[in-house]
Design a protein around this motif. Structure first.
Motif, PDB file in Angstrom:
ATOM      1  N   ARG A   1       3.116   5.874  -3.078  1.00 50.36           N
ATOM      2  CA  ARG A   1       4.258   6.622  -3.597  1.00 50.36           C
ATOM      3  C   ARG A   1       4.319   6.561  -5.121  1.00 50.36           C
ATOM      4  O   ARG A   1       4.683   7.546  -5.770  1.00 50.36           O
ATOM      5  CB  ARG A   1       5.560   6.076  -2.996  1.00 50.36           C
ATOM      6  N   ALA A   2       3.961   5.411  -5.671  1.00 52.21           N
ATOM      7  CA  ALA A   2       3.929   5.311  -7.134  1.00 52.21           C
ATOM      8  C   ALA A   2       2.834   6.209  -7.717  1.00 52.21           C
ATOM      9  O   ALA A   2       3.033   6.849  -8.760  1.00 52.21           O
ATOM     10  CB  ALA A   2       3.705   3.859  -7.556  1.00 52.21           C
TER      11      ALA A   2
ATOM     12  N   ALA B   1      11.375   4.673  -5.530  1.00 53.90           N
ATOM     13  CA  ALA B   1      12.420   3.670  -5.774  1.00 53.90           C
ATOM     14  C   ALA B   1      12.955   3.097  -4.464  1.00 53.90           C
ATOM     15  O   ALA B   1      13.304   1.906  -4.395  1.00 53.90           O
ATOM     16  CB  ALA B   1      13.556   4.296  -6.580  1.00 53.90           C
ATOM     17  N   ARG B   2      13.036   3.932  -3.420  1.00 49.92           N
ATOM     18  CA  ARG B   2      13.493   3.415  -2.123  1.00 49.92           C
ATOM     19  C   ARG B   2      12.559   2.332  -1.601  1.00 49.92           C
ATOM     20  O   ARG B   2      13.011   1.306  -1.089  1.00 49.92           O
ATOM     21  CB  ARG B   2      13.575   4.570  -1.123  1.00 49.92           C
ATOM     22  N   MET B   3      11.263   2.571  -1.755  1.00 51.34           N
ATOM     23  CA  MET B   3      10.315   1.568  -1.272  1.00 51.34           C
ATOM     24  C   MET B   3      10.399   0.293  -2.102  1.00 51.34           C
ATOM     25  O   MET B   3      10.400  -0.822  -1.557  1.00 51.34           O
ATOM     26  CB  MET B   3       8.894   2.153  -1.328  1.00 51.34           C
ATOM     27  N   TRP B   4      10.522   0.425  -3.422  1.00 53.34           N
ATOM     28  CA  TRP B   4      10.601  -0.759  -4.259  1.00 53.34           C
ATOM     29  C   TRP B   4      11.934  -1.487  -4.058  1.00 53.34           C
ATOM     30  O   TRP B   4      11.989  -2.722  -4.183  1.00 53.34           O
ATOM     31  CB  TRP B   4      10.423  -0.391  -5.718  1.00 53.34           C
TER      32      TRP B   4
ATOM     33  N   PRO C   1       0.814  -1.231   0.000  1.00 55.01           N
ATOM     34  CA  PRO C   1       0.000   0.000   0.000  1.00 55.01           C
ATOM     35  C   PRO C   1       0.841   1.273   0.000  1.00 55.01           C
ATOM     36  O   PRO C   1       0.540   2.215  -0.742  1.00 55.01           O
ATOM     37  CB  PRO C   1      -0.827  -0.130   1.289  1.00 55.01           C
ATOM     38  N   ARG C   2       1.889   1.290   0.828  1.00 54.08           N
ATOM     39  CA  ARG C   2       2.738   2.479   0.848  1.00 54.08           C
ATOM     40  C   ARG C   2       3.466   2.649  -0.479  1.00 54.08           C
ATOM     41  O   ARG C   2       3.581   3.767  -1.003  1.00 54.08           O
ATOM     42  CB  ARG C   2       3.748   2.382   1.987  1.00 54.08           C
ATOM     43  N   ALA C   3       3.955   1.540  -1.050  1.00 49.05           N
ATOM     44  CA  ALA C   3       4.626   1.625  -2.343  1.00 49.05           C
ATOM     45  C   ALA C   3       3.664   2.101  -3.427  1.00 49.05           C
ATOM     46  O   ALA C   3       4.036   2.887  -4.309  1.00 49.05           O
ATOM     47  CB  ALA C   3       5.218   0.271  -2.719  1.00 49.05           C
TER      48      ALA C   3
END
Length: 629
Positions: free
Chosen positions: A197-198, A250-253, A192-194
C-alpha cells in the motif's frame, strides 16, 4: 562526515542495480556515522532501561529501611539521568547528520548523473520523476538510512534488558523473555500488505508530482490554447487518487500501531498477574516485582523503533528504486575518454549523416523534422542519444575526449534554453575565452530592449547587469529568453558553436540583425545553425540539406531554393498538398496552352479553305457571265 564538510568531494559510484542494493550501499558508505549513532543510541536506551532497576532497588530499600542503599540508588538515578540526557542529545545530533549527509550524497549523485546525461536525461526519464526523486524521495531515503542505527540500538537494548531480567529474577524474567519476541514480531505478517500500500501511494504521488511539474512548465501554452482547466481536472483526479491511497496506507499503519500498543499491554498484564501470584507465595519481593513491571513499561519505548524502521523501509524502498533507476542511466559514450590533450580544432564532420562544417565558417543545416534536427545537434556536441560513429573535430573523435574537454570544444544551445534565476551578471558569468566582450555579445544578440525591460522591472537598479531574472526567465518573453541565451553562448566563444533554432521566437527584422551580429562575432570561428529561416540561410557561407538522416544537397541558399524542390518545400513551408496543387495547376495551364494553339491552327485551317471555296465560286460565276455574253 560532518554537515559542515558537505558537499562530498566524491560521492562515490552507487550500486544502482535495485532499490535495496542502493540503500545498502548508502549505509555502507556512512559506516562511521552509523557506528557513532549506534554508540550514542545504546547509551541512551540502556540508561532509560536502567531506570526500572533503580526504582526497584529504591522501593526495596524503603521496604528494608536501608538508608545506605536508598542513597546509593539515588546516585544511580542521577547517573542514569545524566546518561539519558547526554545520549539523547548526541544521538539526535548523529541521526540528523546521517540523514542530511545521506540526502546530500543522493542529491550529488543525481546532479552528477544529470550533468553527464545532459538533454538525454529527459528523453529517457520524465522531468517530473526527476523532480520527485530529487525532492521527496531523497528525504525518504535519508530517513531510512539514519533510522537503521537507532533501530539497531533499540534492538540490542531489548536483548540486553531481556537477558538482565532473566538474570535478575528468573521466574518473571523468562516470561518477559518469551513474550518480547512475540511483541516485536507481532506486526510482521502485516508488513507486506502495508509495504504494497505504501508503494502504491508513492507511485500515485510520484505520478501526481510529474503531472504537476509538466503542467507548470507548460502553463503559458496551456493558457494560450484554453487547456488550463483540462489539466487542472487531471491533476485534481490524480491528487484524489493519492489521497485515497494514503488513507488506505494509513489504515494499515494505524492497525500496526494499535498492535504495537496492544501486545506490550497483554505482556504487561501477564507479568503483573504472574508476579502477584509469585509475590503471594513469597518467591519474589516487592522491589523485584516493581522492577520487572517498570522494565516492561519502559520497553515500549525501544519497541516503537521496530514500527518506525518498518515504515521507513516501506516508504524508502520505492523511493530508492526510482533513484536507482535514474542513477543507472548511462551515456551512449564514455565520459572519461581515452585521449588526453588540448581542445582540438578544425572541420566538424559527422560520418553518420555526412554533414561537414568547415572550420571558421558559418554553416546552416536544414532538416524537415525538428526532432531529427535536435538529435543531430546533440550528436555534433558529443551527446548522442544512442551509440553511433563518433563525430570528428579536426579528425579527432569526440567520443575519445573527456566529457569536459568535448563540451569545451563544442557548445550546443538547445532550441529551448533555460535561464537560471539570479542577476543578469550571474547569468552571463560563464567559462569563456575572453575574446568576446559582454557588450558585444548582447549587441549581436539584439538585447537592447531586453536590458531596458529588466531595468524597468527591477527596483533601484540602474545597471542592467544587476537586474534580477526570475526562475527559468518566466518574466521574459520567449524571444527575450532566446536572445539572452544566445548572448550567453556567444560570450563563451567555443571552438564550435551549434545553435538549434536560435531565432524561432523573434520577428523578421530582429532576426536579420541577429544574423549579421552572429556572423560578425563568430568571424573566424566554426558555427553551425539549425534553422529553416531564409534570413539566416541567406547569410550562411554554406547550407546543408539533411533528409532522413543523410546529406542530400549542399550549396548556398539562393541556388538551393531554385534547384532543390525538397529544400524549397522546407524553407518556404510548402506542404505536399501545395506542391501537388501547384503541379496540377501548371499541368492544366500547359494543357490549356496546347489546346489554344491547336484551336488557332484549326481555325486558320478552316479559314483558308473557306477563302479557297469563295474564290472558286467567284471564278465560276465569272465564267458563266462570259459564256452568256
Amino acid at each position: 562526515m560532518q554537515i559542515q564538510d558537505l558537499p562530498y568531494s566524491d560521492p562515490g559510484a552507487p550500486d544502482a542495480r535495485s532499490g535495496p542494493r542502493f540503500l545498502w550501499w548508502l549505509g555502507r558508505n556512512q559506516l562511521g556515522g552509523q557506528l557513532k549513532a549506534l554508540a550514542w543510541g545504546l547509551l541512551h536506551f540502556v540508561a532509560v532501561s536502567a531506570l526500572p532497576f533503580c526504582v526497584g532497588f529504591a522501593v526495596q530499600a524503603v521496604v528494608d529501611r536501608s538508608g545506605t542503599r536508598l542513597a546509593l540508588t539515588g546516585g544511580l538515578l542521577l547517573l542514569c539521568g545524566a546518561a539519558i540526557s547526554l545520549g539523547d542529545t548526541f544521538l539526535h545530533r548523529a541521526a540528523v547528520t546521517n540523514w542530511i549527509t545521506a540526502a546530500a550524497r543522493v542529491q550529488q549523485l543525481l546532479a552528477r548523473r544529470a550533468t553527464r546525461l545532459g538533454s538525454a536525461l529527459t528523453r529517457r526519464v520524465a522531468a517530473g520523476e526527476v523532480v520527485a526523486v530529487s525532492t521527496g524521495d531523497v528525504e525518504k531515503i535519508g530517513w531510512f538510512v539514519e533510522a537503521v542505527s537507532r533501530f539497531t540500538a533499540a534492538a540490542l537494548t531489548v536483548v540486553v534488558v531481556g537477558v538482565g531480567l532473566v538474570l535478575y529474577q528468573p521466574a518473571l524474567g523468562w516470561v518477559v523473555a518469551a513474550g518480547l519476541p512475540l511483541v516485536a514480531l507481532a506486526v510482521l505478517p502485516l508488513l507486506p500488505r502495508a509495504t504494497r500500500r505504501a508503494d502504491h501511494q508513492r507511485a500515485r504521488a510520484g505520478r501526481a508530482t510529474e503531472l504537476a511539474t509538466d503542467t507548470v512548465a507548460g502553463l503559458r501554452v496551456l493558457r494560450g490554447i484554453g487547456g488550463e482547466d483540462l489539466f487542472l481536472d487531471r491533476y485534481r483526479r490524480a491528487s484524489q487518487e493519492v489521497r485515497r491511497a494514503a488513507v488506505r496506507s494509513a489504515r494499515m499503519w494505524s492497525l500496526i500501531a494499535a498492535i504495537q500498543v496492544l501486545t506490550p499491554g497483554l505482556l504487561l498484564i501477564a507479568v503483573v498477574w504472574h508476579g502477584v501470584h509469585l509475590a503471594r507465595q513469597g518467591r519474589v519481593t516487592v522491589g523485584e516485582l516493581v522492577t520487572v513491571y517498570s522494565s516492561v513499561m519502559i520497553l515500549n519505548y525501544p519497541l516503537q523503533h521496530f514500527t518506525e524502521i518498518a515504515m521507513a523501509y516501506s516508504f524508502s524502498r520505492p523511493s530508492a528504486a526510482r533513484a536507482a533507476r535514474v542513477l543507472s542511466l548511462e551515456r551512449a559514450t564514455d565520459t572519461g575518454g581515452s585521449r588526453a590533450g588540448a581542445v582540438p580544432g578544425g572541420d566538424l564532420y559527422d560520418p553518420d549523416t555526412g554533414l561537414l562544417a568547415p572550420a571558421g565558417r558559418l554553416t546552416a543545416v536544414v532538416c524537415g523534422d525538428p526532432d531529427a534536427a535536435g538529435r543531430l545537434a546533440e550528436r555534433l556536441g558529443g551527446h548522442p542519444a544512442e551509440a553511433a560513429p563518433s563525430v570528428l573535430l579536426g579528425g579527432v573523435p569526440l567520443d575519445e575526449l573527456p566529457l569536459e574537454t568535448a563540451r569545451t570544444a563544442v557548445l550546443v544551445q538547445d532550441k529551448d534554453p533555460v535561464l537560471l534565476s539570479g542577476s543578469l551578471r550571474e547569468l552571463l558569468d560563464v567559462p569563456a575565452s575572453g575574446a568576446v566582450r559582454t557588450e558585444d555579445a548582447l549587441a549581436a544578440a539584439q538585447c537592447e530592449d531586453v536590458l531596458e525591460a529588466l531595468v524597468q522591472g527591477s527596483l533601484d537598479v540602474t545597471d542592467p547587469l544587476d537586474a534580477r531574472i526570475t526562475e527559468r526567465g518566466r518574466s521574459l518573453s520567449g524571444g527575450q529568453r532566446q536572445r539572452l541565451a544566445l548572448a550567453r553562448s556567444l560570450i563563451t566563444d567555443p571552438e564550435v558553436l551549434v545553435l538549434d533554432e536560435p531565432t524561432s521566437a523573434v520577428d523578421s527584422h530582429t532576426e536579420a540583425r541577429i544574423a549579421e551580429g552572429v556572423r560578425e562575432v563568430r568571424s573566424g570561428r566554426t558555427t553551425v545553425v539549425f534553422t529553416s529561416s531564409p534570413l539566416l540561410l541567406d547569410r550562411a557561407d554554406r547550407v546543408v540539406l539533411v533528409h532522413e538522416g543523410e546529406v542530400e544537397a549542399v550549396g548556398v541558399h539562393r541556388d538551393l531554393v531554385r534547384t532543390e524542390p525538397r529544400y524549397r518545400a522546407v524553407v518556404t513551408r510548402e506542404t505536399a498538398e501545395h506542391l501537388a496543387e501547384r503541379d496540377g495547376a501548371l499541368a492544366e495551364r500547359e494543357a490549356a496552352s496546347r489546346d489554344g494553339a491547336l484551336a488557332e491552327r484549326e481555325a486558320a485551317s478552316r479559314g483558308g479553305g473557306f477563302k479557297e471555296k469563295e474564290a472558286a465560286l467567284r471564278s465560276g460565276a465569272l465564267e458563266e457571265i462570259e459564256e452568256s455574253a
